[in-house]
Motif scaffolding. Structure first.
Motif, PDB file in Angstrom:
ATOM      1  N   ARG A   1      98.262  -2.762 -19.712  1.00 13.94           N
ATOM      2  CA  ARG A   1      98.052  -1.559 -20.610  1.00 13.94           C
ATOM      3  C   ARG A   1      99.091  -0.517 -20.215  1.00 13.94           C
ATOM      4  O   ARG A   1      99.688   0.066 -21.086  1.00 13.94           O
TER       5      ARG A   1
ATOM      6  N   LEU B   1      87.695  -7.029 -20.169  1.00 17.89           N
ATOM      7  CA  LEU B   1      88.483  -5.880 -19.863  1.00 17.89           C
ATOM      8  C   LEU B   1      89.399  -5.683 -20.969  1.00 17.89           C
ATOM      9  O   LEU B   1      89.981  -4.560 -21.267  1.00 17.89           O
ATOM     10  N   THR B   2      89.789  -6.795 -21.690  1.00 18.36           N
ATOM     11  CA  THR B   2      90.616  -6.683 -22.898  1.00 18.36           C
ATOM     12  C   THR B   2      90.151  -5.975 -23.922  1.00 18.36           C
ATOM     13  O   THR B   2      90.513  -4.883 -24.471  1.00 18.36           O
TER      14      THR B   2
ATOM     15  N   VAL C   1      95.426  -6.575 -15.925  1.00 16.66           N
ATOM     16  CA  VAL C   1      95.187  -5.686 -17.310  1.00 16.66           C
ATOM     17  C   VAL C   1      95.328  -4.582 -17.135  1.00 16.66           C
ATOM     18  O   VAL C   1      96.059  -4.001 -18.303  1.00 16.66           O
TER      19      VAL C   1
ATOM     20  N   VAL D   1      88.400 -11.010 -18.016  1.00 15.21           N
ATOM     21  CA  VAL D   1      89.623 -11.000 -18.569  1.00 15.21           C
ATOM     22  C   VAL D   1      89.304 -10.449 -20.023  1.00 15.21           C
ATOM     23  O   VAL D   1      89.776  -9.347 -20.475  1.00 15.21           O
TER      24      VAL D   1
ATOM     25  N   LEU E   1      92.491  -2.873 -23.773  1.00 14.80           N
ATOM     26  CA  LEU E   1      93.744  -3.179 -24.481  1.00 14.80           C
ATOM     27  C   LEU E   1      93.392  -3.313 -25.865  1.00 14.80           C
ATOM     28  O   LEU E   1      94.491  -3.354 -26.643  1.00 14.80           O
TER      29      LEU E   1
END
Ligand code: PLP
Length: 416
Positions: free
Chosen positions: A408, A332-333, A404, A329, A337
């Motif tokens: 986005r 990926l953030t 995720v 997480v 993001l």
């Protein structure tokens, strides 16, 4: 995001799913039709095992009626203790140190009433303002019962990251402190505190120590017999998958096995003599004495199945997968993001984080419902936190990636 980047993340998620040693456990769970479920830190999913142990309890009621108290499997009379013993595989402690009873807040009241004994200058309670509100209400009402006002509650304030610093907790201790209560994992940020260090320091100063393990039991391994706080409480409806409103657990250090609880009730009595129906209270030894009324048999029943499932998976493997998922997480953030203004609030160091990831964004309150509409269930905590909890036994790495990507999409759609 470029097509190549999307394909790279997809490949990584698929590879991780394929090599996941716990992947078979997902089939044990009923996955909700509301979408990708990342809210197991609020309510864990039902497993087929839990459903079976619940229907076995209903069946025992149908077949045995009152005899279920003795002949139910396990006997209803000892269900609180039996489940307590099963919990030792996940949180440590020994048989007799844990029972399943009441709710977290009720158990906390019982333990605070027993252990908070202000005397002379030693009258303060140390806690943190990020603890779950119900715990803070319990602390404040116990202070009031002792004629203390809120100045007797010393709160350790979070630092500039929103984290509780262990040094600040240690600085708040002293001869004027009677009791310390903290959460092992902070419900908003997902920060995991160093229970061992804090407990050791507080106990060496004669301070009673309690922990709320609601956000860690079943996902972070605990060794309560080694850390040895005076008591602990935790709910069973999050990572323990006991069902909505399932009864909670309480741990009592074996040092207090003969301690008289403050609040008495007949299920806290010595079981061998309970049906003598004596007006004199003869307490059980250990955690059992801290129960009050009849155990909630049907509400406790799913735990027999879900705790067996967790024990089979093994808490160390559960933790390893949880860290891998929460790490994913975070990665990926950062990659997908951060350019949209999303920040990771949860500490990154594995030993400092629990089972969920807290992300910060000024529009978190509108993003969470948008995510739900797109088929991803996370939750919002004020003022600006999105919590994503990839429960290790039922979540795939590809679910995390999809979530995720949906976040986005929600961010870019709402900012355009
Ligand atoms: C850390 C913590 N403590 C206490 C509670 C309240 O538990 P209960 O409703 O069982 O009293 C919760 C509920 O989510 C919680 O997260």
């Amino acid at each position: 995001m470029s097509k190549a980047a999307a394909a790279m993340w997809q490949k990584e998620a698929e590879e991780r799913d394929a090599s996941d040693p716990l992947k078979e456990f997902r089939a044990d769970f009923y996955l909700p039709n509301t979408g990708i479920y990342l809210d197991g830190n609020s309510l864990g999913l039902i497993s087929r095992r839990a459903e079976k142990s619940l229907s076995d309890a209903v069946d025992a009621w149908r077949r045995l009626a009152v005899q279920g108290w003795e002949e139910g499997e396990p006997s209803w009379f000892y269900l609180a203790e039996t489940l307590g013993e099963m919990l030792t595989a996940l949180v440590g402690g020994n048989p007799g140190d844990l029972v399943v009873a009441g709710s977290t807040t009720v158990n906390l009241h019982q333990l605070l009433a027993t252990f908070y004994r202000p005397k002379g200058q030693r009258r303060l309670i140390v806690a943190d303002p990020l603890n779950f509100p119900s715990d803070l209400y319990a602390l404040k009402s116990q202070l009031a019962l002792h004629g203390q006002d809120e100045s007797a509650l010393r709160l350790v304030m979070p630092d500039e990251h929103g984290w509780i610093r262990e040094e600040d907790v240690l600085k708040a201790l002293g001869p004027e402190v009677a009791l310390l209560l903290l959460p092992a994992v902070v419900f908003s940020s997902g920060q995991l505190l160093d229970m061992e260090r804090i407990t050791k320091s507080a106990r060496s100063q004669g301070i009673a120590v309690g922990w709320d393990l609601s956000h860690s039991a079943g996902v972070v391994p605990h060794r309560l017999h080694e850390v040895d706080p005076d008591f602990a409480v935790f709910c069973t409806y999050k990572y323990l998958n006991g069902g909505p409103g399932a009864p909670a657990a309480l741990y009592l250090s074996p040092r207090h096995r003969d301690r008289l609880p403050a609040l008495w009730g007949w299920f806290g009595g010595d079981k061998e003599r309970q049906f003598e129906m004596s007006p004199a209270f003869r307490p059980a030894r250990g955690a059992g004495a801290f129960q009050i009324g009849s155990p909630h048999i049907l509400s406790m029943a799913p735990l027999k199945g879900s705790l067996a499932l967790l024990a089979e998976a093994g808490i160390d493997r559960v933790r390893a997968k949880s860290l891998a998922l929460t790490g994913f997480v975070m990665a990926l953030t950062d990659a997908l993001l951060a350019d949209q203004g999303v920040l990771v609030l949860t500490p990154r160091e594995p030993k400092r984080r629990g089972g969920h990831v807290a992300l910060r964004h000024p529009r978190a309150a509108e993003l969470v419902p948008l995510l739900r509409r797109a088929g991803v269930v996370g939750d919002f905590r004020p003022p600006d936190i999105i919590r994503l909890c990839p429960s290790p036994l039922s979540t795939r790495f590809s679910d995390v990636l999809d979530a995720v990507l949906q976040l986005r999409a929600a961010l870019t759609a709402s900012s355009s």
